[in-house]
Write a protein that holds these residues in place. Sequence first.
Motif, PDB file in Angstrom:
ATOM      1  N   TRP A   1       0.822  -1.204   0.000  1.00  0.00           N
ATOM      2  CA  TRP A   1       0.000   0.000   0.000  1.00  0.00           C
ATOM      3  C   TRP A   1       0.862   1.262   0.000  1.00  0.00           C
ATOM      4  O   TRP A   1       0.601   2.215  -0.735  1.00  0.00           O
TER       5      TRP A   1
ATOM      6  N   GLN B   1      -8.122  -2.088  -2.046  1.00  0.00           N
ATOM      7  CA  GLN B   1      -8.497  -2.199  -3.449  1.00  0.00           C
ATOM      8  C   GLN B   1      -9.922  -2.685  -3.668  1.00  0.00           C
ATOM      9  O   GLN B   1     -10.497  -2.425  -4.734  1.00  0.00           O
TER      10      GLN B   1
ATOM     11  N   THR C   1     -13.989   1.464   0.167  1.00  0.00           N
ATOM     12  CA  THR C   1     -12.961   0.532   0.627  1.00  0.00           C
ATOM     13  C   THR C   1     -12.925   0.542   2.150  1.00  0.00           C
ATOM     14  O   THR C   1     -13.368   1.501   2.795  1.00  0.00           O
TER      15      THR C   1
END
Length: 747
Positions: free
Chosen positions: A350, A432, A541
């Motif tokens: 990330w 994601q 998310t």
Amino acid sequence: MSDKSKRKRPLVADKRYAGKSKAKPKPRKQAKPQARKAAPARRKASRGRPPRRGGIGGFFAGVARWFWRLIWTITWRLGLVAFLALALAVGYTYTTIPPLDDLLDGRARGSVTMLDREGDVFAWRGDQFGGVVTAESVSKHLKNAVIATEDKRFYKHFGVSPRGIASAVRINLSEGRGPLQGHGGSTITQQTAKLLCLGEPYDPSSGLTEREYESECRRSSLARKAKEALFALAMELKYSKNDILSVYLNRAYMGGGAYGAEAAAQRFFGKPASALAPAESAMLAGLLTAPTTLSPTNNLDRSQSRAATVIRLMEEQGYLTQAQADDAIANPAQLSEAAEAEAGGYFADWVMSSGPEFFTRKTTEDVIIKTTLDQRIQRAAEDGLKWVFENKVKPGSKAQAAIVVMSADGAVRALVGGRKTKVAGAFNRATQAMRQTGSAFKPFIYAAALDLGYSPDDIIVDEPYCLNIPGSGEWCPKNYTKNFKGPVSLTDALKSSLNIPAVKVSESVGRETVSAVASQFGIKSDLAAGPALALGASESTLLEMTGAYAGILNGGSSVTPYGLIDLRLLGETEPLMGTGGGINERVIQEDAARQLVYMMEKVISEGTGQRAQFGGRQLAGKTGTTSANKDAWFVGFSADYVAGVWMGYDDNTPLTGVTGGGLPAEIWRETMTRVHEGLPVKDLPMMAPAPRSNFGEAQPAPEPQPSQPAGNRGGADNVIDRVLRDIFGSGSSGPGASAPAPNFQDR
């Protein structure tokens, strides 16, 4: 006269045998001195060659002698010429070899090293180079292990080992391979020459990438082997044995993206190459044969088995005593915690994806990134997730889960993107996966209402309620329990996750206002335009949702979740950039945020989130379950940390018997229990509501009015205006989307 007296003697043959003769032999005449001297001279002259034979045999023998003399003459002359040519070639190569310091780091720059919040390394990306080491500075065990494994006669040969090459060719042929396929018989000096691409620098104009060039220049062939031997001889003349070994220890690839002994020691064991124990040294030396296949991060058991072989070689060659060897085999090398985390897993991925591309994914420099990661909290999240799936989920289940833990300012302390935590480059469900939020969205509805002046104790009627959606017809939301509670407070509506009151409040304050509040809190995805907005029809998310809840905890200011604290180049002290996130502008008033925390605390202490309770702490949160149970959420916080949990299937298969208040709440509890070990108990920043205004079904139900932009609401006039236009009674129709809204039944 008689002639008898004159008669001759009778003829008698002479005696032929001297032994039988009594007569004295006559003395022999002595040879002349000249003759005696000539005999030894003739013998000496004929001593160097066999006696000549006559006939056909003698002819062929003479021809053979002539050919032998011809071959011998040609051979020694050609040998002399070859030796001179070799000397000239080695001498020329000697002049082209650069200084030693230029050879110690040939890796293409472009690595990223990540540090946690304490400054400890936890992840690497790209080709890592830990720094220059020498044969004298590394652990003696590593030096001995490399020599024992790769070239036990290293200090005895002159760069090339004919014995080793002959042995390798014999083994390759006996195993059915070509003479140069498989075992190479190369010395450490030859291997170093190969690592240097025989001194031929990479040319970008060649059309090859640097990796392709290296692969091509290190391909084995007869001609390449000859050049390699030539270069090795020149290196032996130019450098000392320890210099050559130093280049090798810095250049060799040892798996896991680590080039050189220092990078590998830090990568796998979290210590410098100078501090390696025999077992650790043997493991690194064992990687040189097949660094990717034998890498301990790929297969620790295989790597340990190879290391045991190296240890036995070290014992056989006298580098270890039997006691040392037995101890090293009984206690094999183990990976450091950072190495076990598979290069930082989801969190490192990330950070790499969220940072500037020219300093992360496409960097041409060696970069150091300090992050917000707390490895203790990361382990807590991974262990909590693992515990629930091992003890609460049916074996073989393909359900997935994700966890995010952050501070109230948006600093992400842990991130788990799936059940398989030791991964790199995998699909990250925390950052994601766009999933419908369900009732986990409802706090933003009540945040908008509280910011407009409503009280947590205000009454709303939970009853059958329908809206006419232009182009789609009538839409009637239902509660998860499929019954109605009648008049309830806003607090009770939230803690029981009632759908009809949530829709009524959303229609009262205006969908645009609710959307603005949610967006400003950090939910960036497109929000649903119809009344189903209130029931979490929009997607988000887990990272966004957790960050939005952090804004509630910190008093109503939005946050940008971040993992990067600062970024600098290797060797530099000043950072090139700082934190890329943190607290932003205020979204709702602080009193409204504190009242919302009060309402959300009731969700855990009395409502749908009771399974999340632990340790007698004040906790606040919200459950969420989407249509057909495809997604289950639990997002909440203590006074110290915010955590979000999502659970579902990657292919949207419905969960069986799972709601947000079930397994996700238990994963949240197991995670946060571990996170809070040793932390003092703190009260939540919440505020009890003002006295109930008791607006209910007796109030008229006017049409919803357009709301003011978020962040510019509040004030006495606005509060009175909203209260007078409350629609907390029977339902009415209002503007909506052209498509029918889904019927969410949620807890």
